[in-house]
Design an enzyme around this catalytic site. Structure first.
Site, PDB file in Angstrom:
ATOM      1  N   LYS A   1      40.624  68.234  90.266  1.00  0.00           N
ATOM      2  CA  LYS A   1      39.495  67.694  91.162  1.00  0.00           C
ATOM      3  C   LYS A   1      39.980  66.262  91.787  1.00  0.00           C
ATOM      4  O   LYS A   1      39.861  66.280  92.927  1.00  0.00           O
ATOM      5  CB  LYS A   1      38.197  67.610  90.260  1.00  0.00           C
ATOM      6  CG  LYS A   1      37.671  68.761  89.917  1.00  0.00           C
ATOM      7  CD  LYS A   1      36.261  68.597  88.722  1.00  0.00           C
ATOM      8  CE  LYS A   1      36.544  67.526  87.798  1.00  0.00           C
ATOM      9  NZ  LYS A   1      37.575  68.227  86.259  1.00  0.00           N
TER      10      LYS A   1
ATOM     11  N   ARG B   1      27.380  67.890  86.072  1.00  0.00           N
ATOM     12  CA  ARG B   1      28.115  68.396  85.021  1.00  0.00           C
ATOM     13  C   ARG B   1      26.936  68.918  83.961  1.00  0.00           C
ATOM     14  O   ARG B   1      27.627  69.500  82.864  1.00  0.00           O
ATOM     15  CB  ARG B   1      29.090  67.357  84.079  1.00  0.00           C
ATOM     16  CG  ARG B   1      30.146  67.011  84.686  1.00  0.00           C
ATOM     17  CD  ARG B   1      30.498  65.882  83.896  1.00  0.00           C
ATOM     18  NE  ARG B   1      31.739  65.842  83.424  1.00  0.00           N
ATOM     19  CZ  ARG B   1      32.984  65.537  83.667  1.00  0.00           C
ATOM     20  NH1 ARG B   1      32.959  64.729  84.935  1.00  0.00           N
ATOM     21  NH2 ARG B   1      34.196  65.589  83.035  1.00  0.00           N
TER      22      ARG B   1
ATOM     23  N   ARG C   1      49.446  63.954  82.164  1.00  0.00           N
ATOM     24  CA  ARG C   1      49.124  63.055  83.330  1.00  0.00           C
ATOM     25  C   ARG C   1      49.423  61.608  83.213  1.00  0.00           C
ATOM     26  O   ARG C   1      49.039  61.165  82.072  1.00  0.00           O
ATOM     27  CB  ARG C   1      47.230  63.478  83.634  1.00  0.00           C
ATOM     28  CG  ARG C   1      46.854  62.296  84.487  1.00  0.00           C
ATOM     29  CD  ARG C   1      45.367  62.628  84.862  1.00  0.00           C
ATOM     30  NE  ARG C   1      44.499  62.746  83.677  1.00  0.00           N
ATOM     31  CZ  ARG C   1      43.132  63.342  83.868  1.00  0.00           C
ATOM     32  NH1 ARG C   1      42.815  63.855  85.021  1.00  0.00           N
ATOM     33  NH2 ARG C   1      42.326  63.373  82.714  1.00  0.00           N
TER      34      ARG C   1
ATOM     35  N   ARG D   1      45.654  58.213  80.187  1.00  0.00           N
ATOM     36  CA  ARG D   1      44.082  57.887  79.615  1.00  0.00           C
ATOM     37  C   ARG D   1      43.979  58.249  78.043  1.00  0.00           C
ATOM     38  O   ARG D   1      44.463  59.072  77.631  1.00  0.00           O
ATOM     39  CB  ARG D   1      43.199  58.931  80.731  1.00  0.00           C
ATOM     40  CG  ARG D   1      42.711  58.423  81.817  1.00  0.00           C
ATOM     41  CD  ARG D   1      41.922  59.452  83.027  1.00  0.00           C
ATOM     42  NE  ARG D   1      41.008  60.119  82.132  1.00  0.00           N
ATOM     43  CZ  ARG D   1      40.402  61.132  82.803  1.00  0.00           C
ATOM     44  NH1 ARG D   1      40.450  61.304  84.024  1.00  0.00           N
ATOM     45  NH2 ARG D   1      39.504  61.707  82.239  1.00  0.00           N
TER      46      ARG D   1
ATOM     47  N   ARG E   1      37.027  67.997  75.273  1.00  0.00           N
ATOM     48  CA  ARG E   1      36.335  67.972  76.471  1.00  0.00           C
ATOM     49  C   ARG E   1      36.290  69.424  77.128  1.00  0.00           C
ATOM     50  O   ARG E   1      35.436  69.697  77.932  1.00  0.00           O
ATOM     51  CB  ARG E   1      37.113  67.296  77.579  1.00  0.00           C
ATOM     52  CG  ARG E   1      37.241  65.716  77.142  1.00  0.00           C
ATOM     53  CD  ARG E   1      38.328  64.788  77.650  1.00  0.00           C
ATOM     54  NE  ARG E   1      38.496  65.091  79.254  1.00  0.00           N
ATOM     55  CZ  ARG E   1      39.661  64.841  79.666  1.00  0.00           C
ATOM     56  NH1 ARG E   1      40.759  64.430  78.849  1.00  0.00           N
ATOM     57  NH2 ARG E   1      39.858  64.855  80.927  1.00  0.00           N
TER      58      ARG E   1
HETATM   59  P1  AP5 Z   1      43.368  65.743  87.991  1.00  0.00           P
HETATM   60  O1  AP5 Z   1      43.295  66.076  89.378  1.00  0.00           O
HETATM   61  O2  AP5 Z   1      43.533  64.579  87.542  1.00  0.00           O
HETATM   62  O3  AP5 Z   1      42.364  66.691  87.153  1.00  0.00           O
HETATM   63  P2  AP5 Z   1      40.742  66.605  87.257  1.00  0.00           P
HETATM   64  O4  AP5 Z   1      40.064  67.848  87.441  1.00  0.00           O
HETATM   65  O5  AP5 Z   1      40.421  65.367  88.171  1.00  0.00           O
HETATM   66  O6  AP5 Z   1      40.691  66.205  85.601  1.00  0.00           O
HETATM   67  P3  AP5 Z   1      39.847  65.029  84.741  1.00  0.00           P
HETATM   68  O7  AP5 Z   1      40.521  65.413  83.424  1.00  0.00           O
HETATM   69  O8  AP5 Z   1      39.830  64.060  85.604  1.00  0.00           O
HETATM   70  O9  AP5 Z   1      38.645  65.686  84.702  1.00  0.00           O
HETATM   71  P4  AP5 Z   1      37.290  65.469  83.735  1.00  0.00           P
HETATM   72  O10 AP5 Z   1      36.228  65.996  84.408  1.00  0.00           O
HETATM   73  O11 AP5 Z   1      37.736  65.554  82.324  1.00  0.00           O
HETATM   74  O12 AP5 Z   1      37.449  63.845  83.550  1.00  0.00           O
HETATM   75  P5  AP5 Z   1      36.365  62.540  84.262  1.00  0.00           P
HETATM   76  O13 AP5 Z   1      37.177  61.427  84.643  1.00  0.00           O
HETATM   77  O14 AP5 Z   1      35.492  63.619  85.361  1.00  0.00           O
HETATM   78  O15 AP5 Z   1      44.936  66.535  87.628  1.00  0.00           O
HETATM   79  C1  AP5 Z   1      45.265  66.642  86.200  1.00  0.00           C
HETATM   80  C2  AP5 Z   1      46.677  66.636  85.926  1.00  0.00           C
HETATM   81  O16 AP5 Z   1      47.290  67.889  86.345  1.00  0.00           O
HETATM   82  C3  AP5 Z   1      47.302  65.541  86.918  1.00  0.00           C
HETATM   83  O17 AP5 Z   1      48.557  65.087  86.023  1.00  0.00           O
HETATM   84  C4  AP5 Z   1      47.855  66.287  88.052  1.00  0.00           C
HETATM   85  O18 AP5 Z   1      49.140  65.677  88.707  1.00  0.00           O
HETATM   86  C5  AP5 Z   1      47.923  67.476  87.320  1.00  0.00           C
HETATM   87  N1  AP5 Z   1      48.046  68.805  88.564  1.00  0.00           N
HETATM   88  C6  AP5 Z   1      46.658  68.677  89.418  1.00  0.00           C
HETATM   89  N2  AP5 Z   1      47.031  69.792  90.198  1.00  0.00           N
HETATM   90  C7  AP5 Z   1      47.960  70.481  89.810  1.00  0.00           C
HETATM   91  C8  AP5 Z   1      48.577  71.812  90.196  1.00  0.00           C
HETATM   92  N3  AP5 Z   1      48.186  72.688  90.910  1.00  0.00           N
HETATM   93  N4  AP5 Z   1      49.644  72.079  89.489  1.00  0.00           N
HETATM   94  C9  AP5 Z   1      50.173  71.406  88.321  1.00  0.00           C
HETATM   95  N5  AP5 Z   1      49.603  70.422  88.008  1.00  0.00           N
HETATM   96  C10 AP5 Z   1      48.645  69.777  88.719  1.00  0.00           C
HETATM   97  O19 AP5 Z   1      35.436  62.094  83.216  1.00  0.00           O
HETATM   98  C11 AP5 Z   1      35.952  61.647  82.288  1.00  0.00           C
HETATM   99  C12 AP5 Z   1      34.761  61.644  81.251  1.00  0.00           C
HETATM  100  O20 AP5 Z   1      33.651  60.612  81.685  1.00  0.00           O
HETATM  101  C13 AP5 Z   1      34.192  62.627  80.756  1.00  0.00           C
HETATM  102  O21 AP5 Z   1      34.718  63.314  79.808  1.00  0.00           O
HETATM  103  C14 AP5 Z   1      32.320  62.237  80.155  1.00  0.00           C
HETATM  104  O22 AP5 Z   1      32.513  61.711  78.926  1.00  0.00           O
HETATM  105  C15 AP5 Z   1      32.385  61.024  81.427  1.00  0.00           C
HETATM  106  N6  AP5 Z   1      31.787  61.739  82.614  1.00  0.00           N
HETATM  107  C16 AP5 Z   1      32.307  61.633  83.756  1.00  0.00           C
HETATM  108  N7  AP5 Z   1      31.525  62.255  84.597  1.00  0.00           N
HETATM  109  C17 AP5 Z   1      30.340  62.651  84.113  1.00  0.00           C
HETATM  110  C18 AP5 Z   1      29.012  63.167  84.451  1.00  0.00           C
HETATM  111  N8  AP5 Z   1      28.605  63.526  85.561  1.00  0.00           N
HETATM  112  N9  AP5 Z   1      28.125  63.339  83.367  1.00  0.00           N
HETATM  113  C19 AP5 Z   1      28.421  62.778  82.171  1.00  0.00           C
HETATM  114  N10 AP5 Z   1      29.568  62.196  81.735  1.00  0.00           N
HETATM  115  C20 AP5 Z   1      30.428  62.085  82.536  1.00  0.00           C
HETATM  116 MG    MG Z   2      39.522  63.490  87.636  1.00  0.00          MG
END
Ligand code: AP5
Ligand code: MG
Length: 213
Positions: free
Chosen positions: A13, A88, A127, A160, A171
């Site tokens: 994402k 979410r 990552r 992270r 997660r």
């Molecule tokens: P990346 O693009 O970073 O993945 P992502 O989908 O953004 O995954 P996240 O881990 O950031 O999502 P998340 O939803 O768990 O975390 P968030 O920060 O939102 O890609 C991942 C890796 O893969 C990278 O190294 C990249 O280079 C690689 N990659 C990408 N595409 C690739 C491909 N095609 N092939 C190979 N490799 C690839 O949330 C964190 C925390 O915050 C949550 O756990 C929760 O506690 C809280 N939080 C956030 N939003 C909310 C909400 N709306 N409600 C409640 N709590 C929330």
């Molecule tokens: Mg992300």
């Protein structure tokens, strides 16, 4: 254009949102990034969020809904925005519909980036993120030219704290239980666009651009 990027942790994402921002000139609105920023600054919101984030659970709905409501009304979101990691839960999705209705706005497309769990663990544990500019890298799939240093700004790369294997597992469970049902929610609204998220980052970008039109 108002877009939601939906998908499990590690689906890509954030990676795709950053690329799409450059193409469509609309900001990425990542609740995860906003919460990490609050944590870094040590605000009461950040301290409250920390306990949930560290355990791989979700921060309470009212906290993130308030953040998004304020963010999407900032001037740079006047032409639209890309929601990354929000909504979410069913409660967040319903609240978003209500907020957008009040603002006379709507979501145009929900892009569901689909990647099997077997691939997600390796993506997350490998990552690395830039502390200064937030750019994302991967030790194997998108390595920086110089180890530990951001290609774009020279900043320090870090892992992270929630990208360790035990937290990643929590997660993924949280996603299955609370976020996956949103696929059906947006399918019922006729807004869902499914994308196979396995493949090169550029191929996935083109697929997303095709569905966005
Ligand atoms: P990346 O693009 O970073 O993945 P992502 O989908 O953004 O995954 P996240 O881990 O950031 O999502 P998340 O939803 O768990 O975390 P968030 O920060 O939102 O890609 C991942 C890796 O893969 C990278 O190294 C990249 O280079 C690689 N990659 C990408 N595409 C690739 C491909 N095609 N092939 C190979 N490799 C690839 O949330 C964190 C925390 O915050 C949550 O756990 C929760 O506690 C809280 N939080 C956030 N939003 C909310 C909400 N709306 N409600 C409640 N709590 C929330
Ligand atoms: Mg992300």
């Amino acid at each position: 254009m108002n877009i939601i990027l939906l998908g499990p942790p590690g689906a890509g994402k954030g990676t795709q949102a950053k690329r799409l921002t450059e193409k469509y000139h609309i900001p990425q609105v990542s609740t995860g990034d906003m919460l990490r920023e609050a944590l870094k600054e040590g605000t009461p919101l950040g301290l409250e969020a920390k306990k949930y984030m560290e355990q791989g659970g979700l921060v309470p709905d009212d906290v993130v809904i308030g953040l998004v409501k304020e963010r999407i009304q900032k001037p740079d979101a006047g032409n639209g925005y890309m929601l990354d990691g929000f909504p979410r839960t069913a409660g967040q999705a319903q609240a978003l519909d209500k907020i957008l209705g009040d603002l006379g706005q709507k979501i145009d497309h929900v892009v569901s980036i689909e990647v099997p769990n077997s691939e997600l663990l390796g993506r997350l544990t490998g990552r690395r993120t830039c502390r200064a500019c937030g750019s994302g890298f991967h030790l194997m799939f998108d390595p920086p030219k110089k180890e530990g240093i951001c290609d774009k700004c020279g900043g320090e790369l870090y892992q992270r704290s929630d990208d360790v294997e035990s937290t990643v597992k929590s997660r993924l469970e949280t996603y299955e239980a609370q976020t996956k049902p949103l696929i059906a929610y947006y399918q019922n609204q006729g807004k869902l666009r499914r994308i196979n998220g396995v493949g090169s980052m550029n191929d996935i970008l083109s697929k997303i651009q095709t569905v966005l039109g």
